[in-house]
Enzyme design. Structure first.
Site, PDB file in Angstrom:
ATOM      1  N   LYS A 272     -10.669  -2.987  -4.320  1.00 15.13           N
ATOM      2  CA  LYS A 272     -11.566  -1.832  -4.355  1.00 15.13           C
ATOM      3  C   LYS A 272     -10.916  -0.645  -5.035  1.00 15.13           C
ATOM      4  CE  LYS A 272     -13.530  -2.679   0.216  1.00 15.13           C
ATOM      5  NZ  LYS A 272     -13.343  -2.332   1.640  1.00 15.13           N
TER       6      LYS A 272
ATOM      7  N   LYS B 271      -4.612  -9.187  -7.111  1.00 13.19           N
ATOM      8  CA  LYS B 271      -5.815  -9.359  -6.293  1.00 13.19           C
ATOM      9  C   LYS B 271      -6.953  -8.466  -6.790  1.00 13.19           C
ATOM     10  CE  LYS B 271      -5.731  -7.662  -2.204  1.00 13.19           C
ATOM     11  NZ  LYS B 271      -5.480  -7.249  -0.809  1.00 13.19           N
TER      12      LYS B 271
ATOM     13  N   LYS C  93       0.818  -1.220   0.000  1.00  7.06           N
ATOM     14  CA  LYS C  93       0.000   0.000   0.000  1.00  7.06           C
ATOM     15  C   LYS C  93       0.845   1.260   0.000  1.00  7.06           C
ATOM     16  CE  LYS C  93      -4.420  -1.529   1.818  1.00  7.06           C
ATOM     17  NZ  LYS C  93      -5.499  -1.265   2.757  1.00  7.06           N
TER      18      LYS C  93
HETATM   19  P1  AMP Z   1     -11.152  -4.965   2.970  1.00  6.35           P
HETATM   20  O1  AMP Z   1     -11.988  -4.598   1.814  1.00  6.35           O
HETATM   21  O2  AMP Z   1      -9.705  -4.791   2.696  1.00  6.35           O
HETATM   22  O3  AMP Z   1     -11.597  -4.373   4.245  1.00  6.35           O
HETATM   23  O4  AMP Z   1     -11.357  -6.533   3.128  1.00  6.35           O
HETATM   24  C1  AMP Z   1     -12.469  -7.133   3.738  1.00  6.35           C
HETATM   25  C2  AMP Z   1     -12.324  -8.639   3.722  1.00  6.35           C
HETATM   26  O5  AMP Z   1     -12.342  -9.115   2.360  1.00  6.35           O
HETATM   27  C3  AMP Z   1     -11.004  -9.131   4.321  1.00  6.35           C
HETATM   28  O6  AMP Z   1     -11.261 -10.305   5.071  1.00  6.35           O
HETATM   29  C4  AMP Z   1     -10.148  -9.448   3.113  1.00  6.35           C
HETATM   30  O7  AMP Z   1      -9.211 -10.469   3.367  1.00  6.35           O
HETATM   31  C5  AMP Z   1     -11.189  -9.929   2.103  1.00  6.35           C
HETATM   32  N1  AMP Z   1     -10.748  -9.692   0.714  1.00  6.35           N
HETATM   33  C6  AMP Z   1     -10.463  -8.490   0.153  1.00  6.35           C
HETATM   34  N2  AMP Z   1     -10.087  -8.646  -1.144  1.00  6.35           N
HETATM   35  C7  AMP Z   1     -10.150  -9.975  -1.402  1.00  6.35           C
HETATM   36  C8  AMP Z   1      -9.891 -10.777  -2.570  1.00  6.35           C
HETATM   37  N3  AMP Z   1      -9.512 -10.239  -3.723  1.00  6.35           N
HETATM   38  N4  AMP Z   1     -10.058 -12.127  -2.461  1.00  6.35           N
HETATM   39  C9  AMP Z   1     -10.453 -12.692  -1.291  1.00  6.35           C
HETATM   40  N5  AMP Z   1     -10.717 -11.993  -0.163  1.00  6.35           N
HETATM   41  C10 AMP Z   1     -10.571 -10.652  -0.208  1.00  6.35           C
END
Ligand code: AMP
Ligand code: TRP
Length: 333
Positions: free
Chosen positions: A201, A198, A114
Site C-alpha cells: 500500500k 512485496k 518498517k
Molecule cells: P495489511 O494491508 O498489511 O493490513 O494486510 C492485510 C492482509 O493482506 C494481511 O493478511 C497480509 O498478509 C495480506 N497481504 C498484504 N500484502 C500482501 C501481498 N503483497 N501478498 C499477499 N498478501 C498480502
C-alpha cells in the site's frame, strides 16, 4: 468441525491485489462455510503505529468495510467491526505486554523493515504492534487466522504469548493457541515494478500495484507497464526461480483462474509477454472491476457502513470484554 476465524486489515488506504489474493479472498471462502464463526476487524489501532491523517483514516476505515463487502464478505454471517471501538483490545495488549519478551519482539522482521535504518525514531507502537495483534486474536478464542505469508511470524508470536500466559498463570488452555491459515501458493504477491518486492500500500508508485478501486483502463495500463524480462515465457517451473517478474505475473494468473503454476506455465510456454499480458488483464478486469464498482457505490453510503460497524461493535465488544475480564481476574486484579 467449524473453525473460529479472526483476521484484521489495516485501514491505511490502497487495498490491493496482494491483500485480495493473499487474504480477503480466503476470508470470503471461510465466511461462506456456515460451520465457521468469523470475525473480520478493521485494525485502526494498528494503523496509527505510523502517522495517519485523521480525516483520511476516518475515510479509510469506511473504505475497508466497503471493500470487505464488495469482495463478498456477508455481514449477516460474520462480525465486522473496527478495533478502536472495543476497549478490550487495548486492555488485553497491556496484560500480554507483560508476558511477551523483548527477545521475541526483537526477532520480528516486519518491524525491521518498517522501521528502516533509523530504528530510534520508530514509534513504540510499531515495535509492540505484534502484541496488539496477539490480543486481537486471543480475545476471540480464534482457532484459525487467515493471512498473507508476511504475517506468519506474527501469528507464531501470538502462539508463544498464549502459551506463556497459560503456563505462567497455570491456566491450561485458557488462551487458545491459534493456527495460521496461509495459502500454499501465491500467498505473497509481488510489486508490478520489482518482482523481488512485496506489493504494498505504501509504495510511492501507483504503477507498482493493482488497487481494488482501479477501473478497467487503469488495470490494463498497469499490466502493460508491468516489468518483465526479455525472454519468452518459460517451459518449466525451475526456470522461474531466476525470473521473479515472470513468476509473479504467472502466479497472479494462476490464482485468479484457480489453477496452479504448473498448468499456467504449460498454457503459455514459449509465448511472449505481450500476448500473456492481454490474457492476464482480461482475467484481472473480470475479477477486480465488479469489486471496484461496488466499492465506489458503497463508499457513498456512510450511514450503511457505520451501521455495519456499530452492529459488529456490539457483538465483538460482548465477546472481548468478557474474555479480558477473565484475564484480569487471572492476573490478580
Ligand atoms: P495489511 O494491508 O498489511 O493490513 O494486510 C492485510 C492482509 O493482506 C494481511 O493478511 C497480509 O498478509 C495480506 N497481504 C498484504 N500484502 C500482501 C501481498 N503483497 N501478498 C499477499 N498478501 C498480502
Ligand atoms: N498485522 C496484520 C497486517 O498488517 C493485520 C492484523 C492486525 C491482523 N491484527 C490481526 C491479522 C489479527 C490477523 C489477525 O496485515
Amino acid at each position: 468441525m467449524g473453525k473460529k476465524i479472526f483476521s484484521g486489515v489495516q485501514p491505511t488506504g490502497n487495498l490491493h491485489l496482494g491483500n485480495y489474493l493473499g487474504a480477503i479472498k480466503n476470508f470470503v471462502k471461510l465466511n461462506n462455510d456456515d460451520e465457521n464463526d468469523c470475525v473480520f476487524c478493521v485494525v485502526d489501532l494498528h494503523a496509527i503505529t505510523i502517522k495517519q491523517d485523521p480525516k483520511e483514516l476516518r475515510n479509510n476505515i469506511r473504505e475497508t468495510v466497503a471493500t470487505f463487502l464488495a469482495c463478498g464478505i456477508n455481514p449477516e454471517k460474520s462480525i465486522i467491526f473496527n478495533q478502536s471501538t472495543v476497549p478490550a483490545h487495548s486492555e488485553a495488549t497491556w496484560l500480554l505486554s507483560c508476558v511477551a519478551r523483548m527477545g521475541w519482539l526483537n526477532r520480528m522482521t516486519q518491524f525491521k523493515e518498517k522501521a528502516g535504518k533509523d530504528k530510534e525514531k520508530a514509534s513504540i507502537g510499531l515495535y509492540s504492534y505484534p502484541i496488539l495483534m496477539a490480543a486481537d486474536i486471543l480475545l476471540y478464542d480464534a482457532t484459525h487466522v487467515p493471512v498473507g505469508e508476511d504475517q506468519k511470524q506474527h501469528i507464531e508470536l501470538s502462539r508463544d504469548i498464549a502459551q506463556k500466559f497459560n503456563n505462567d498463570y497455570g491456566v491450561e488452555d485458557f488462551l487458545k493457541v491459534p493456527e495460521p491459515l496461509i495459502q500454499k501458493e501465491f500467498s505473497r504477491i509481488m510489486s508490478l515494478k520489482d518482482g523481488t518486492k512485496k506489493m504494498s500500500k505504501s509504495e510511492i508508485s501507483d504503477l507498482s500495484r493493482i488497487n481494488l478501486t482501479d477501473n478497467k483502463d487503469s488495470i490494463i495500463n498497469k499490466i502493460k507497464k508491468a516489468k518483465t524480462d526479455p525472454l519468452p515465457l518459460p517451459a518449466s517451473l525451475n526456470e522461474l526461480n531466476e525470473r521473479p517478474e515472470a513468476k509473479n505475473l504467472l502466479g497472479m494468473y494462476s490464482s485468479l483462474t484457480n489453477s496452479n503454476l504448473e498448468n499456467t506455465v504449460n498454457e503459455f510456454v514459449g509465448k511472449n509477454f505481450s500476448e500473456f499480458k492481454e490474457k492476464l488483464s482480461q482475467v484481472l478486469v473480470e475479477e477486480i472491476n465488479p469489486i471496484s464498482q461496488e466499492i465506489k457505490k458503497l463508499i457513498n453510503d456512510k450511514e450503511f457502513l457505520d451501521k455495519i460497524l456499530l452492529d459488529g461493535h456490539k457483538k465483538a465488544n460482548k465477546i472481548a470484554s468478557n474474555k479480558v475480564k477473565k484475564m484480569q481476574e487471572i492476573v490478580g486484579f
